[in-house]
Design a protein around this motif. Structure first.
Motif, PDB file in Angstrom:
ATOM      1  N   ARG A 112     -27.347  13.415  21.261  1.00  0.00           N
ATOM      2  CA  ARG A 112     -26.804  12.499  20.246  1.00  0.00           C
ATOM      3  C   ARG A 112     -25.601  11.736  20.793  1.00  0.00           C
ATOM      4  NH1 ARG A 112     -28.261  16.888  16.591  1.00  0.00           N
ATOM      5  NH2 ARG A 112     -26.180  17.811  16.776  1.00  0.00           N
ATOM      6  N   ARG A 113     -24.776  12.420  21.577  1.00  0.00           N
ATOM      7  CA  ARG A 113     -23.602  11.767  22.161  1.00  0.00           C
ATOM      8  C   ARG A 113     -24.018  10.626  23.088  1.00  0.00           C
ATOM      9  NH1 ARG A 113     -19.788  12.134  26.378  1.00  0.00           N
ATOM     10  NH2 ARG A 113     -17.617  12.052  25.629  1.00  0.00           N
ATOM     11  N   GLU A 114     -25.035  10.876  23.910  1.00  0.00           N
ATOM     12  CA  GLU A 114     -25.525   9.841  24.816  1.00  0.00           C
ATOM     13  C   GLU A 114     -26.104   8.656  24.040  1.00  0.00           C
ATOM     14  OE1 GLU A 114     -25.215   9.482  28.139  1.00  0.00           O
ATOM     15  OE2 GLU A 114     -23.880  11.205  27.919  1.00  0.00           O
ATOM     16  N   LYS A 115     -26.780   8.940  22.933  1.00  0.00           N
ATOM     17  CA  LYS A 115     -27.320   7.861  22.095  1.00  0.00           C
ATOM     18  C   LYS A 115     -26.182   7.001  21.531  1.00  0.00           C
ATOM     19  CE  LYS A 115     -31.683   9.911  20.518  1.00  0.00           C
ATOM     20  NZ  LYS A 115     -32.433  10.401  19.328  1.00  0.00           N
ATOM     21  N   THR A 173     -18.224  -1.690  13.417  1.00  0.00           N
ATOM     22  CA  THR A 173     -17.763  -0.515  12.687  1.00  0.00           C
ATOM     23  C   THR A 173     -18.497   0.728  13.189  1.00  0.00           C
ATOM     24  OG1 THR A 173     -19.453  -0.716  10.963  1.00  0.00           O
ATOM     25  CG2 THR A 173     -17.392  -1.935  10.636  1.00  0.00           C
ATOM     26  N   VAL A 174     -18.014   1.882  12.759  1.00  0.00           N
ATOM     27  CA  VAL A 174     -18.699   3.139  13.084  1.00  0.00           C
ATOM     28  C   VAL A 174     -20.123   3.098  12.552  1.00  0.00           C
ATOM     29  CG1 VAL A 174     -18.781   5.625  12.558  1.00  0.00           C
ATOM     30  CG2 VAL A 174     -16.606   4.549  13.226  1.00  0.00           C
ATOM     31  N   ARG A 175     -20.288   2.546  11.367  1.00  0.00           N
ATOM     32  CA  ARG A 175     -21.630   2.452  10.772  1.00  0.00           C
ATOM     33  C   ARG A 175     -22.547   1.604  11.642  1.00  0.00           C
ATOM     34  NH1 ARG A 175     -22.135   1.079   4.506  1.00  0.00           N
ATOM     35  NH2 ARG A 175     -21.231   3.184   4.491  1.00  0.00           N
ATOM     36  N   ASP A 176     -22.017   0.525  12.211  1.00  0.00           N
ATOM     37  CA  ASP A 176     -22.833  -0.326  13.085  1.00  0.00           C
ATOM     38  C   ASP A 176     -23.321   0.450  14.308  1.00  0.00           C
ATOM     39  OD1 ASP A 176     -22.465  -2.559  11.455  1.00  0.00           O
ATOM     40  OD2 ASP A 176     -20.624  -3.141  12.491  1.00  0.00           O
ATOM     41  N   VAL A 177     -22.428   1.236  14.884  1.00  0.00           N
ATOM     42  CA  VAL A 177     -22.796   2.047  16.048  1.00  0.00           C
ATOM     43  C   VAL A 177     -23.877   3.049  15.670  1.00  0.00           C
ATOM     44  CG1 VAL A 177     -21.987   3.741  17.746  1.00  0.00           C
ATOM     45  CG2 VAL A 177     -20.531   1.800  17.137  1.00  0.00           C
ATOM     46  N   CYS A 178     -23.687   3.692  14.519  1.00  0.00           N
ATOM     47  CA  CYS A 178     -24.652   4.704  14.071  1.00  0.00           C
ATOM     48  C   CYS A 178     -26.009   4.084  13.747  1.00  0.00           C
ATOM     49  CB  CYS A 178     -24.110   5.445  12.850  1.00  0.00           C
ATOM     50  SG  CYS A 178     -22.687   6.483  13.244  1.00  0.00           S
ATOM     51  N   ASN A 179     -25.986   2.906  13.151  1.00  0.00           N
ATOM     52  CA  ASN A 179     -27.255   2.223  12.863  1.00  0.00           C
ATOM     53  C   ASN A 179     -28.002   1.897  14.148  1.00  0.00           C
ATOM     54  OD1 ASN A 179     -26.840   2.301  10.104  1.00  0.00           O
ATOM     55  ND2 ASN A 179     -25.975   0.242   9.991  1.00  0.00           N
ATOM     56  N   GLU A 180     -27.258   1.463  15.170  1.00  0.00           N
ATOM     57  CA  GLU A 180     -27.871   1.151  16.456  1.00  0.00           C
ATOM     58  C   GLU A 180     -28.435   2.415  17.109  1.00  0.00           C
ATOM     59  OE1 GLU A 180     -29.128  -1.102  19.710  1.00  0.00           O
ATOM     60  OE2 GLU A 180     -28.290  -1.839  17.822  1.00  0.00           O
ATOM     61  N   ALA A 181     -27.706   3.529  16.949  1.00  0.00           N
ATOM     62  CA  ALA A 181     -28.145   4.797  17.539  1.00  0.00           C
ATOM     63  C   ALA A 181     -29.181   5.520  16.688  1.00  0.00           C
ATOM     64  CB  ALA A 181     -26.936   5.712  17.739  1.00  0.00           C
TER      65      ALA A 181
END
Length: 239
Positions: free
Chosen positions: A46-49, A67-75
């Motif tokens: 998950r960290r690598e993603k 935002t953090v949400r943007d990063v999470c959506n991409e991952a």
């Protein structure tokens, strides 16, 4: 008959306990392992993603637009998994920054070592590898030469350490070219810092300008400083 009746339930109970233990053991095993991966392996995955997602969104949209949400959506991960690996966005950005610095340095060193053992060719190979790396991956270029300067948490030790790495690499390169040249170590250190700053500012302008100038023109400009110092170092010491 009474003894027999009393013994039977105890036998069943004795059989049931190992079965219960096996069921509990399988349950714990399932919690610890999923699809053949341990909890630690899944966390690293998950960290690598998140790192790859951060490279993509920071490198295309800019740190301050993400935002953090943007990063999470991409991952394709929930936000709770972000905070499992990173305390805040700046920590993820710093991780990506240092990884890119190391990658860029490895690209340069590999190119220099693979070139012919001739100073001018080694200079050309190293500079070409650097600028080609930036041109081939604009995400790297943006993070290293635009956003890193703007992110407040990146100021200080992190950027200074990255600059020092390149200073040491350039100094080692100069000592490799002139192993017998009696140039004071302090002079080499100052010259290395100067060359690093010269090339870095050209790279910043090139990246900010959207790679407008041809690569050959950028390389020629950077080689001027290196070749001038090369010419100076090749001169015989004056009496």
């Amino acid at each position: 008959m009474e003894a027999s009746a009393t013994t039977a339930p105890n036998e069943h109970e004795a059989v049931a306990k190992p079965a219960a233990k096996k069921t509990a053991s399988r349950s714990v095993s399932k919690r610890r392992s999923f699809k053949g991966l341990s909890l630690e392996q899944r966390q690293n995955e998950r960290r690598e993603k998140l790192i790859e997602a951060g490279l993509q969104v920071y490198g295309t949209q800019g740190f301050f637009s993400v935002t953090v949400r943007d990063v999470c959506n991409e991952a394709k991960l929930t936000e709770r998994y972000f905070y499992e690996s990173f305390k805040r966005s700046e920590e993820l950005f710093k991780t990506i920054y240092l990884r890119l610095i190391e990658q860029l340095q490895q690209n340069i060193l590999a190119a220099v070592m693979q070139s012919k053992a001739e100073a001018k060719l080694m200079i050309e190979a190293g500079l070409t590898a650097m600028f080609k790396s930036l041109q081939d991956d604009p995400r790297m270029a943006r993070i290293l030469f635009i956003d890193a300067i703007l992110v407040h948490e990146m100021h200080g030790n992190t950027i200074n350490e990255a600059v020092s790495r390149f200073d040491r690499m350039i100094q080692a390169f100069m000592m490799l070219m002139f192993p017998k040249k009696p140039v004071p170590k302090t002079d080499l250190s100052l010259l290395s810092t100067g060359l690093n700053g010269f090339v870095t500012h050209i790279a910043m302008r090139w990246v900010i300008g959207g790679f407008r100038e041809p690569l050959s023109q950028v390389l020629a400009a950077c080689q001027v400083a290196y070749l001038s110092i090369l010419q100076w170092m090749e001169k015989e010491p004056q009496d």
